[in-house]
Scaffold this motif. Sequence first.
Motif, mmCIF file in Angstrom:
data_model
loop_
_atom_site.group_PDB
_atom_site.id
_atom_site.type_symbol
_atom_site.label_atom_id
_atom_site.label_comp_id
_atom_site.label_asym_id
_atom_site.label_seq_id
_atom_site.Cartn_x
_atom_site.Cartn_y
_atom_site.Cartn_z
ATOM 1 N N SER A 79 -14.005 8.100 0.618
ATOM 2 C CA SER A 79 -12.853 8.667 -0.092
ATOM 3 C C SER A 79 -11.541 8.011 0.327
ATOM 4 O O SER A 79 -10.563 8.031 -0.437
ATOM 5 C CB SER A 79 -12.772 10.174 0.181
ATOM 6 N N ILE A 80 -11.505 7.441 1.516
ATOM 7 C CA ILE A 80 -10.228 6.979 2.068
ATOM 8 C C ILE A 80 -9.664 5.805 1.275
ATOM 9 O O ILE A 80 -8.489 5.799 0.900
ATOM 10 C CB ILE A 80 -10.400 6.605 3.554
ATOM 11 N N SER A 81 -10.482 4.813 1.012
ATOM 12 C CA SER A 81 -9.987 3.648 0.274
ATOM 13 C C SER A 81 -9.671 4.000 -1.171
ATOM 14 O O SER A 81 -8.733 3.450 -1.762
ATOM 15 C CB SER A 81 -11.008 2.509 0.332
ATOM 16 N N LEU A 108 -3.148 -0.511 5.538
ATOM 17 C CA LEU A 108 -2.515 -0.865 4.261
ATOM 18 C C LEU A 108 -1.561 0.222 3.789
ATOM 19 O O LEU A 108 -0.486 -0.068 3.250
ATOM 20 C CB LEU A 108 -3.592 -1.127 3.200
ATOM 21 N N ALA A 109 -1.954 1.491 3.974
ATOM 22 C CA ALA A 109 -1.084 2.582 3.550
ATOM 23 C C ALA A 109 0.243 2.532 4.297
ATOM 24 O O ALA A 109 1.313 2.753 3.709
ATOM 25 C CB ALA A 109 -1.782 3.922 3.788
ATOM 26 N N ALA A 110 0.181 2.248 5.593
ATOM 27 C CA ALA A 110 1.408 2.143 6.383
ATOM 28 C C ALA A 110 2.199 0.887 6.022
ATOM 29 O O ALA A 110 3.423 0.922 5.878
ATOM 30 C CB ALA A 110 1.063 2.141 7.867
ATOM 31 N N LEU A 111 1.492 -0.212 5.839
ATOM 32 C CA LEU A 111 2.130 -1.495 5.532
ATOM 33 C C LEU A 111 2.872 -1.438 4.202
ATOM 34 O O LEU A 111 3.996 -1.954 4.070
ATOM 35 C CB LEU A 111 1.062 -2.591 5.502
ATOM 36 N N TRP A 112 2.254 -0.766 3.212
ATOM 37 C CA TRP A 112 2.845 -0.697 1.869
ATOM 38 C C TRP A 112 3.568 0.625 1.602
ATOM 39 O O TRP A 112 4.013 0.857 0.488
ATOM 40 C CB TRP A 112 1.749 -0.903 0.813
ATOM 41 N N SER A 113 3.640 1.457 2.616
ATOM 42 C CA SER A 113 4.323 2.752 2.505
ATOM 43 C C SER A 113 3.796 3.565 1.322
ATOM 44 O O SER A 113 4.559 4.081 0.505
ATOM 45 C CB SER A 113 5.841 2.544 2.359
ATOM 46 N N LEU A 114 2.478 3.696 1.250
ATOM 47 C CA LEU A 114 1.852 4.393 0.130
ATOM 48 C C LEU A 114 1.988 5.920 0.267
ATOM 49 O O LEU A 114 1.918 6.455 1.369
ATOM 50 C CB LEU A 114 0.361 4.027 0.052
ATOM 51 N N PRO A 115 2.141 6.632 -0.856
ATOM 52 C CA PRO A 115 2.242 8.099 -0.835
ATOM 53 C C PRO A 115 0.856 8.742 -0.736
ATOM 54 O O PRO A 115 0.365 9.376 -1.672
ATOM 55 C CB PRO A 115 2.927 8.421 -2.161
ATOM 56 N N VAL A 116 0.236 8.563 0.424
ATOM 57 C CA VAL A 116 -1.126 9.063 0.633
ATOM 58 C C VAL A 116 -1.140 10.057 1.795
ATOM 59 O O VAL A 116 -0.643 9.749 2.889
ATOM 60 C CB VAL A 116 -2.117 7.916 0.928
ATOM 61 N N LEU A 117 -1.702 11.216 1.544
ATOM 62 C CA LEU A 117 -1.931 12.199 2.600
ATOM 63 C C LEU A 117 -3.367 12.052 3.079
ATOM 64 O O LEU A 117 -4.310 12.308 2.331
ATOM 65 C CB LEU A 117 -1.684 13.617 2.075
ATOM 66 N N PHE A 118 -3.528 11.594 4.306
ATOM 67 C CA PHE A 118 -4.849 11.485 4.915
ATOM 68 C C PHE A 118 -5.149 12.825 5.592
ATOM 69 O O PHE A 118 -4.471 13.203 6.560
ATOM 70 C CB PHE A 118 -4.877 10.345 5.935
#
Length: 341
Positions: free
Chosen positions: A122-124, A162-172
């Motif tokens: 689910s993460i990717s 990648l989420a941190a690098l691209w500043s993605l709006p993702v809640l893990f």
Amino acid sequence: MTETWDAERKLRALERMLIIRRFEEAVDHLFHDEHAFMTHYHLYIGQEATGVALMEALGPDDKLATHHRNHGHVLARGSEPGRALAEILGRETGLNHGSGGTLHMSDPDLGFISTSAIVGGSISLANGAGFALQQEDGDAIAVALFGDGALEEGIAYEALNLAALWSLPVLFFCENNSPGALGSAGGGFPTSVSAVEDLNDIPRTFGIPVETVDGRDPETVSEVSARAVDHCRRREGPFFVHAVTDRWAGSQPLWPELATGETEISMAWDDAGISGEHAGFYRDHDPVLLYARRLLDSGEITQEDLAAIDERVTAAIAEAREFALSSPRPTAESALDNVFA
């Protein structure tokens, strides 16, 4: 960001937690007693408060990718129990017309992009949704629901990076039900295959803010989730929530079983009904009973109110069960529907 629940919201959360509990008990009976389906499955018992509270913090346009304990998530989001049960039984009236079954059941109408039975799967997928949402003008976010075991997979580290690098709006959103995780001094990561002892150090490595929360407490989970969601909505990058619960005894075997029996709602007010091998779970860790006791102690609900809610929920799940069992199976001609490769 703090939001106090009013009485209506508290009762709605309690009822939805009970819906999940009675649903999962019905699933176990359909498998063990009636042999209505014959495939591997997982139950969300003991984690109801976590899923319900998270969904309270999300909006209708948010996207979710979840894992193998998905029943609780789709029900917490508002899926019809009858259609969810029909999906588990492989019936045409199911949420995915019987093609997803239990491990891949999802509800696209409520924002679920996938349920993956692959650990860490689910993460990717949530990262992809977050990347797509980032290109739009709105403030919708993506949510990745996964267990602590997913952090033993390489895809988790790549996705967090990648989420941190691209500043993605993702809640893990990590649901940790590892035995011994509750109350541990560190982040509760009792694994023999990782050198990391504090689970929270993993997202911190990538500069992702993280909060640990008691997954048995719906109001606290909602409060933490609301802060995390707001962080992502303001496009400040990803956020990591670590919700810790106790492992329900029925999830210990390879195949789930009702090791604790069906939940007696009277245990919320009658200590004399709590006994036996699993008394500790019902007394200290069962999120449904813990929250019911809180509302009883505060005077926001009576024993009669609680019994009436459970009676209504039990009747609704019985109706859902009959709907699922009486639903037709997909036709042979539909086997290749939605197959694109």
